[in-house]
Structure formats: structure tokens, C-alpha cells
Scaffold this active site. Structure first.
Site, PDB file in Angstrom:
ATOM      1  N   ASP A   5      29.434  28.006  37.946  1.00  0.00           N
ATOM      2  CA  ASP A   5      30.617  28.638  38.532  1.00  0.00           C
ATOM      3  C   ASP A   5      30.692  28.435  40.053  1.00  0.00           C
ATOM      4  O   ASP A   5      30.491  29.362  40.825  1.00  0.00           O
ATOM      5  CB  ASP A   5      30.598  30.131  38.181  1.00  0.00           C
ATOM      6  CG  ASP A   5      31.967  30.772  38.352  1.00  0.00           C
ATOM      7  OD1 ASP A   5      32.839  30.165  38.997  1.00  0.00           O
ATOM      8  OD2 ASP A   5      32.162  31.888  37.833  1.00  0.00           O
ATOM      9  N   HIS A  65      35.693  30.181  39.605  1.00  0.00           N
ATOM     10  CA  HIS A  65      36.768  31.094  39.206  1.00  0.00           C
ATOM     11  C   HIS A  65      37.529  31.636  40.417  1.00  0.00           C
ATOM     12  O   HIS A  65      38.640  32.133  40.281  1.00  0.00           O
ATOM     13  CB  HIS A  65      36.276  32.200  38.266  1.00  0.00           C
ATOM     14  CG  HIS A  65      35.542  33.337  38.897  1.00  0.00           C
ATOM     15  ND1 HIS A  65      34.172  33.426  38.933  1.00  0.00           N
ATOM     16  CD2 HIS A  65      35.993  34.457  39.507  1.00  0.00           C
ATOM     17  CE1 HIS A  65      33.816  34.545  39.531  1.00  0.00           C
ATOM     18  NE2 HIS A  65      34.895  35.196  39.888  1.00  0.00           N
ATOM     19  N   SER A  83      32.075  38.084  44.030  1.00  0.00           N
ATOM     20  CA  SER A  83      32.072  36.731  43.494  1.00  0.00           C
ATOM     21  C   SER A  83      32.075  35.733  44.629  1.00  0.00           C
ATOM     22  O   SER A  83      32.874  35.845  45.564  1.00  0.00           O
ATOM     23  CB  SER A  83      33.306  36.500  42.650  1.00  0.00           C
ATOM     24  OG  SER A  83      33.029  36.878  41.351  1.00  0.00           O
TER      25      SER A  83
HETATM   26  N1  ARG Z   1      33.398  38.407  35.345  1.00  0.00           N
HETATM   27  C1  ARG Z   1      33.505  37.636  36.537  1.00  0.00           C
HETATM   28  C2  ARG Z   1      34.272  38.439  37.598  1.00  0.00           C
HETATM   29  O1  ARG Z   1      34.573  39.548  37.435  1.00  0.00           O
HETATM   30  C3  ARG Z   1      34.063  36.284  36.291  1.00  0.00           C
HETATM   31  C4  ARG Z   1      35.506  36.213  35.926  1.00  0.00           C
HETATM   32  C5  ARG Z   1      36.099  34.870  35.727  1.00  0.00           C
HETATM   33  N2  ARG Z   1      35.689  34.233  34.501  1.00  0.00           N
HETATM   34  C6  ARG Z   1      36.304  34.378  33.293  1.00  0.00           C
HETATM   35  N3  ARG Z   1      35.798  33.769  32.260  1.00  0.00           N
HETATM   36  N4  ARG Z   1      37.383  35.118  33.104  1.00  0.00           N
HETATM   37  O2  ARG Z   1      35.213  38.145  38.243  1.00  0.00           O
HETATM   38  N1  GLU Z   2      33.157  38.053  38.889  1.00  0.00           N
HETATM   39  C1  GLU Z   2      33.280  39.111  39.836  1.00  0.00           C
HETATM   40  C2  GLU Z   2      34.196  38.742  41.008  1.00  0.00           C
HETATM   41  O1  GLU Z   2      35.100  37.963  40.851  1.00  0.00           O
HETATM   42  C3  GLU Z   2      31.935  39.530  40.280  1.00  0.00           C
HETATM   43  C4  GLU Z   2      31.328  40.204  39.155  1.00  0.00           C
HETATM   44  C5  GLU Z   2      31.227  41.687  39.370  1.00  0.00           C
HETATM   45  O2  GLU Z   2      32.195  42.418  39.137  1.00  0.00           O
HETATM   46  O3  GLU Z   2      30.129  42.063  39.777  1.00  0.00           O
HETATM   47  O4  GLU Z   2      34.119  39.291  42.067  1.00  0.00           O
END
Ligand code: ARG
Ligand code: GLU
Length: 720
Positions: A221, A85, A655
Site C-alpha cells: 500500500d 489508497h 495512513s
Molecule cells: N482501512 C484502511 C484505512 O482506514 C485502508 C482503506 C483503504 N483500503 C480499502 N481496501 N478500502 O483507511
Molecule cells: N487506513 C487508515 C487511514 O486511511 C489508517 C487505518 C486506521 O484507521 O488506523 O488513515
């Protein structure tokens, strides 16, 4: 033993500042504050192995990737790993319907096939330094905030100038503990970063927005890039002459896997947390801001997803945008539920009661700190309204709102320049900027989707925002269509310059200042300019004023909280600087009667498999490998591990961060947090706050067995 454990956890849960594995610590201070605890928990290396200016160490293998992610080096040839991502925008930029790397994945089979990414950078930390004394030199207790800030700014400029003199580094100073402490950071940025590999989205984004922020998780990921440098190993713009960067450090990769209770450490760039805010701040979010924002974004997502499902071209255009909109939306819902469950407001209030009693206890303290909480109260009364109006307007008609209006807004400087009779050079520069914005923008623009968003946003804005906060231009439009935006939208979207790639491009390429009045008559331009003026004149001045007052108070409140905490060490809120989080691998109870184990396997992917649902459509090749059990050396107990969780305290920005075991070897790549614990940005819950990592063995298995790019493993250092 069990009883003692329960008593202890109850204590931990009720004391607002009790610490378990909570915290995001400063690399420079690990030696002083954390290394003993870390070693007690099993860590076998030293603080110097993590951060040092005298020897190559882990910090030399960790980078800021792009604008807001972390990445780490996994070979002496500049190969890095980050999340899928995080690389998503780049993978998308190389994709088209003909060669769709988002859907099919991408694997360079040689260095020549690696794809350059203009604008993508990685940034290393060279060193950091506590510069508090120098920053505060000349600051007196009795000064006005304005005087104070002027002195601080001047001191910072001097420090930064000194640190970047005679080198190619960039330097900056960041406040910590709400401006009670300051650190200098000196960085080096590499500008030639090429795409090496990415699994198909059906693996790299498996579970999509449905599984996002959730455990159990089965997302592969990750993506691979390589840093290139000039012949002297220095940063350089992209050139065919460039060679693979030779780092001082890269992470050895462990195939040993994880067991419950194992030590883990996450080393990366957490973006921001709000751990020390007063209860009023939490109430503002829970009662005002989150409910409105959740509704707005939910509406947008319904519209976009429907169009994405109906048309593969729209899917490519909007998948990145949808993921972005969905990500915060879902996190807000999780934070809200989590804070309600944790009774965050009550815990904060409880803490504030004890704090106030402590303040009242001494005359000196009462004089210095007695006003803090009552002042917060009045400030937040004003703040919540400004905050809501600002966010609501931005999300609908403003910067993060309807796209055709944002496009119209980017023409405002041009119109102003013409009115101000700017010279030709200035106009030319503006036109050039517009022209590159236009070509990027319309690649991913679908007029009919945007028209639907326009109708929905116009309706919500009118229905939910107090009339006194609605821009007059909106009211005019509302009156002229009697509140029925459907009909009006059709006309506007058919005629506007901004909803039409050709018209917009033509306007810029054959620019004629006499045509400016045409722009100014465009309803989308009228809205864009109205929003701009309204926010600048009616909202932002008050908003900034209150924010400044709150920030000043935050500094004092933080100072007082540190004093109140006595000998207990408080960690500084995250601020997108390099931090260390440590903890242990472990499952958790998401709810009564349920326990989630600490890891997932390929079995779970097969369980979720459903070709009918986009997010769960498992590629055939992966199923083949599963049925043949062709896992090679990457399996554990006959199964293919996929993800694992631990209680490292992480947040957005983390991330792509390396997840490291007791030996300092890479065992995973951090990519998310689990739903029940995402309120950890505001209050960590040791019982339920978990970071989610990709098991590095799954990544290696995919590179080797799935993609047939096993040659890449030869440059890695693999510990069996
Ligand atoms: N929750 C994760 C972060 O904050 C992954 C985000 C990307 N993935 C998604 N399905 N939108 O960034
Ligand atoms: N998916 C998040 C990022 O892009 C990390 C997840 C979180 O917020 O801990 O940094």
C-alpha cells in the site's frame, strides 16, 4: 516472570485508564512528558530530533497529504511516500480504459513524465504553540456558554491574525482535551504535487476490501509523489518552471528490518478518537447507530460489487467509491465486535462508578461534577434518536445517499436564486459551479447501478425509519407506487435530468430560467429538496442543540477525569493535528489458541494467489521475481518481507505516516489496523490493538526490481 506478566496484563485490562503504549502525543510536549519513556523503550534520539523550532527535524519531513492522509519525505529532491489508497483518487483520475494506471501501475521514468494533480496539496507544520491562556483571557467561571464562546472566538481571531501576518502561512487554533486546552498551529501548504509512481492495484490494493482491516496482510500500500516549488523553494501553483522542492529534512531509510520487541514510532495526523466519552455514548453506537448503518452500507456494497464484477468500466468508475463505503462499514463491524469482546460498556460503567464515588467524596466536587453523569443520561436519550435519523437520512436520500438525488440537491441553490430573482452574476457563478460538478460527477456515474441503489435505499428508508421521521415527499411517492419502487424507479431514471449527463449539461449550458419549473417537477428534485428542508427544520436544530449541550458537558467531564486521574497523564483525543505514537513491534493472539506473528512475507502473497478472484490475482512479474528469489538487498533470511505490526496507537488519518525505528530511520509506512483491535478509537486494548505497516523494504524492492525504476533509489538516503 511469565506469571508477573499475566498479572500485570490483567491489571492493565481491568483498569480503564491504565496505559501501555496507548496514546497519541503532542510533538511539542514530547520533551516534557514522553521522551524518557521512549528512550527507556529503546529510542536513541532526542525530543528535539522529533520536534524543534530551532533545527531541521522530523516534523519538517512529515505532511498532511490531500484531505486526510499523512506522507513523508524520502529524498532531498522533494520525493514523498504515502499509501496507495491515499493516492488512489489521483491515480484513478489519470486512468482510462486506454492507459489504466490503476490496473497496470504507473512509473515516471524521468522528471518530465511525472503527472501533475490539480488541487492536490501537502501541508507542513511550521510550528505550534500552547495558547490556552490567551484563548481563555477574559473568560469567567460564571459566564453563559454563549458569552464564553464569543470571547474565545474573538481571542482566537486575534491570535490567528497575529500568527499569519506578514507571511504565507496559514494559522488556526484547535481545542484539546474537549476545550480545556488550546494550541495554535502555523502551516505551510505546497500546491504542485506530482505523481511519480504507483504499483498496480493487484499489489497496492492486494487483498482489496476482503483483507482490509485484517492481519495477516499482504498489501503493497504505497505510492510516490514529488513536491514542486518556485525558484525560491516557496509554494507555487503548477507551472513547468517549478523545480523539485528542497526540504530541510528527509527520512533516511533503513534496510535493517524489524524484530519482535523493537521500538517503533509513528509520526502523523490521526483524525479523531473518542476515548473519554461516557458509557451512554458507546451504548448509542452499539445499540442504535452501528446496526442500522452496517445494514445500509452492506446493501449498497452488494449492489455495487455485483455491477463492478460484471463490467470493467463500472469497476473503474466505482472502485474508489466502493472502497470508501466498505472501509467504514467494515470498521464499524470490527469496532462493534471488539467492544463487545472487550466489554467496553461494562468497563466504562465500572469506571463511572468509581468516578461517582470519588465525586461524592467531597462536597466541592459533588457540587461541580455531581450532575455530569445523570445529565449525560438524559442528553443521550435525545441524542441517539437525532443521531440515528440524521445518519440514516444522509445515507439513503441525503448527502451520502443515492447519487442522482445528491446531484439534484446541487441544483437547489440555482432554483432558489431564480425564485429570489438573483442578479445575473450570481446565477452565472452558480452555473459555473454546477458545470464543473457535472463533468466530475458523470465520469463516475452509472445510471443502472444508481437505479438499483435508489430502489434499495427507498425500501430500507421506508421500512426502517420511524414514520414520524420520514419526509412527506417520500410518503407521497410511496403512496403513488404502493410501495413498489422497482416499477417507479424505471420511469424516474429514464426521464430525470439528473440521471443523464447530456440532459444535465445541456440544462446548465443553455440555461433558461423559464425551465426551472421542469426541474421542480422532477421527482428526484422533489426528494432532494424535501430532505434538505426536513433535515434543516425538523432534525438539525434539535440535533445541534443536544450536541452543544453534550460538548459543554464533555469539557467539564474531561476536566474532572484529568483531576480524577491524579498523577497519571491522559493523552488528548486525536483531532487531525500532528501526533507521536510509540510502541513496539509484536504479534498477538486473535483468539483462543492462535498466535499471529509480527510480519508477513511474499510467500503469503503466493499462498493467496488466485487468478479467479480479483483481490488475489498476483501479477506474473511478481511471481517471476518470487520463483527466481530475486530479492537483492531487500530480503531477510532469504524471504521478502511485506508488512509488519506493532502496538502504536493510530487511527484514520495516520495512513501514510512514517514508521520509525530507534535510530530515527524509516522502516515502514503505516496503512491500517488489525481487526481485533480497531475499537482502539474508543478503547485501546494493548493485547490486541495493532497498527499495520508496509515494510519499507518491500516498497524499495517493488520500485527497483518489479518496476525497474531503480533510478529513484539513487536520490534516497539508504542505511544498510
Ligand atoms: N482501512 C484502511 C484505512 O482506514 C485502508 C482503506 C483503504 N483500503 C480499502 N481496501 N478500502 O483507511
Ligand atoms: N487506513 C487508515 C487511514 O486511511 C489508517 C487505518 C486506521 O484507521 O488506523 O488513515
Amino acid at each position: 516472570m511469565k506469571k508477573l506478566f499475566i498479572v500485570l496484563t490483567i491489571l492493565l485490562l481491568t483498569a480503564p485508564f491504565a496505559r501501555s503504549d496507548e496514546g497519541m502525543w503532542i510533538p511539542l510536549l514530547i520533551e516534557k512528558f514522553n521522551i524518557e519513556i521512549m528512550q527507556e523503550k529503546g529510542f536513541k534520539l532526542t525530543a528535539e530530533d522529533i520536534y524543534s523550532v530551532n533545527q531541521a527535524c522530523m516534523k519538517d519531513g512529515v505532511m498532511i497529504f490531500g484531505g486526510g492522509c499523512t506522507a513523508e519525505l524520502i529524498s532531498p529532491e522533494g520525493l514523498l511516500i504515502t499509501n496507495h489508497h491515499c493516492g488512489y483518487g489521483r491515480i484513478q483520475a489519470h486512468s482510462s480504459l486506454e492507459h489504466d494506471y490503476l490496473t497496470d501501475g504507473f512509473w515516471a521514468m524521468s522528471r518530465e513524465e511525472e503527472l501533475p494533480n490539480p488541487g492536490l496539496t501537502v501541508t507542513f507544520l511550521k510550528y505550534m504553540e500552547d495558547v490556552t491562556d490567551r484563548v481563555l483571557k477574559g473568560v469567567k467561571k460564571k459566564m453563559s456558554e454563549k458569552e464564553r464562546n464569543e470571547i474565545i472566538e474573538a481571542n482566537i481571531s486575534e491570535i490567528v491574525a497575529g500568527a499569519s501576518e506578514g507571511n504565507n502561512y496559514s494559522a488556526f487554533v484547535r481545542p484539546f482535551y474537549m476545550g480545556n486546552q488550546f494550541f495554535l498551529f502555523v502551516n505551510e501548504t505546497y500546491r504542485d504535487v506530482r505523481l511519480v509512481g504507483a504499483p498496480p492495484s493487484a499489489i497496492g490494493k492486494f487483498g482489496g476490501d476482503t483483507d482490509n482491516w485484517m492481519w495477516p496482510r499482504h498489501t503493497g500500500d504505497f505510492s510516490l509523489f514529488r513536491i514542486y516549488a518556485d525558484k525560491n523553494n516557496r509554494p507555487a501553483d503548477y507551472s513547468e518552471e517549478n523545480v523539485a522542492y528542497k526540504p530541510g529534512f528527509h527520512f533516511p531509510i533503513s534496510l535493517k528490518g524489524v524484530a519482535e520487541g523493537d521500538f517503533t514510532m509513528v509520526f502523523g495526523y490521526p483524525g479523531g478518537t473518542s476515548q473519554y466519552v461516557p458509557s451512554y455514548h458507546i451504548s448509542m453506537l452499539l445499540d442504535y447507530v452501528y446496526p442500522s448503518m452496517i445494514e445500509l452500507r452492506g446493501t449498497k456494497l452488494d449492489i455495487i460489487k455485483k455491477d463492478m464484477d460484471a463490467d470493467p468500466a463500472v469497476r473503474i468508475q466505482y472502485s474508489s467509491k466502493a472502497a470508501g463505503i466498505s472501509n467504514s462499514w467494515k470498521r464499524w463491524i470490527g469496532e462493534k465486535t471488539g467492544m463487545e469482546r472487550l466489554e467496553t460498556i461494562n468497563k466504562k460503567k465500572e469506571f463511572e462508578k468509581e468516578f461517582s464515588a470519588w465525586v461524592k467524596d467531597k462536597r466541592r466536587r459533588d457540587r461541580a461534577y455531581g450532575h455530569i453523569l445523570p445529565t449525560y443520561r438524559t442528553l443521550y436519550d435525545k441524542m441517539q434518536e437525532y443521531y440515528l435519523v440524521n445518519s440514516y437520512t444522509s445515507e439513503t436520500l441525503g448527502r451520502s445517499g443515492v447519487e442522482a438525488i445528491t446531484m439534484a440537491a446541487s441544483f437547489i441553490p440555482l432554483v432558489e436564486a431564480v425564485h429570489n430573482e438573483a442578479d445575473d452574476d450570481e446565477i452565472k457563478a452558480i452555473l459555473e459551479r454546477l458545470s464543473s460538478r457535472i463533468s466530475n460527477f458523470y465520469r463516475n456515474y452509472n445510471r443502472s447501478t444508481d437505479e438499483k441503489l435508489f430502489i434499495a435505499m427507498m425500501e430500507l428508508y421506508g421500512n426502517n425509519l420511524d414514520h414520524k421521521w420520514q419526509i412527506p415527499e417520500y410518503r407521497d411517492l410511496y403512496r403513488s407506487c404502493n410501495g413498489d419502487f422497482r416499477f417507479m424507479a424505471e420511469d424516474i431514471y429514464r426521464q430525470s435530468v439528473f440521471t443523464n449527463h447530456e440532459k444535465a449539461a445541456q440544462f446548465v449550458s443553455a440555461f433558461d430560467s423559464r425551465l426551472i419549473s421542469e426541474l421542480e417537477a422532477d421527482p428526484l428534485f422533489i426528494l432532494a429538496r424535501g430532505v434538505n428542508a426536513f433535515l434543516n427544520e425538523r432534525v438539525r436544530p434539535g440535533y445541534m442543540e443536544v450536541s452543544r449541550e453534550i460538548a459543554n458537558l464533555d469539557r467539564l467531564y474531561m476536566k474532572a477525569q484529568i483531576e480524577f486521574a491524579d498523577d497519571e497523564l491522559l493523552w488528548p483525543d486525536a483531532n487531525f493535528t500532528l501526533r507521536v505514537a510509540y510502541g513496539e513491534v509484536g504479534g498477538y493472539e486473535p483468539g483462543d489458541g492462535v498466535y499471529y506473528t509480527h510480519y508477513t512475507t511474499l510467500e503469503g502473497i503466493i499462498e493467496k494467489d488466485n487468478p479467479e478472484i480479483y483481490d488475489y490475482d498476483v501479477p506474473d512479474r511478481l511471481k517471476e521475481l518470487y520463483y527466481e528469489k530475486d530479492y537483492g538487498r531487500y530480503a531477510q533470511d532469504g524471504k521478502m518481507p511485506v508488512c509488519f505490526i506493532a502496538d502504536n496507537h493510530t487511527t484514520g488519518g495516520n495512513s501514510g505516516s512514517p514508521v520509525i525505528n530507534a535510530e530515527g530511520h524509516l522502516i515502514g509506512v503505516n496503512f491500517d489496523r488489525a481487526w481485533e483491535g480497531v475499537m482502539s478509537d474508543l478503547m485501546f486494548n494493548p493485547e490486541q490493538s495493532r497498527n499495520i505497516s508496509l515494510d519499507i523494504r518491500y516498497a524499495l524492492f517493488l520500485i527497483d526490481k518489479f518496476a525497474g525504476a531503480g533510478y529513484l533509489l539513487e536520490e534516497m538516503t539508504i542505511v544498510e
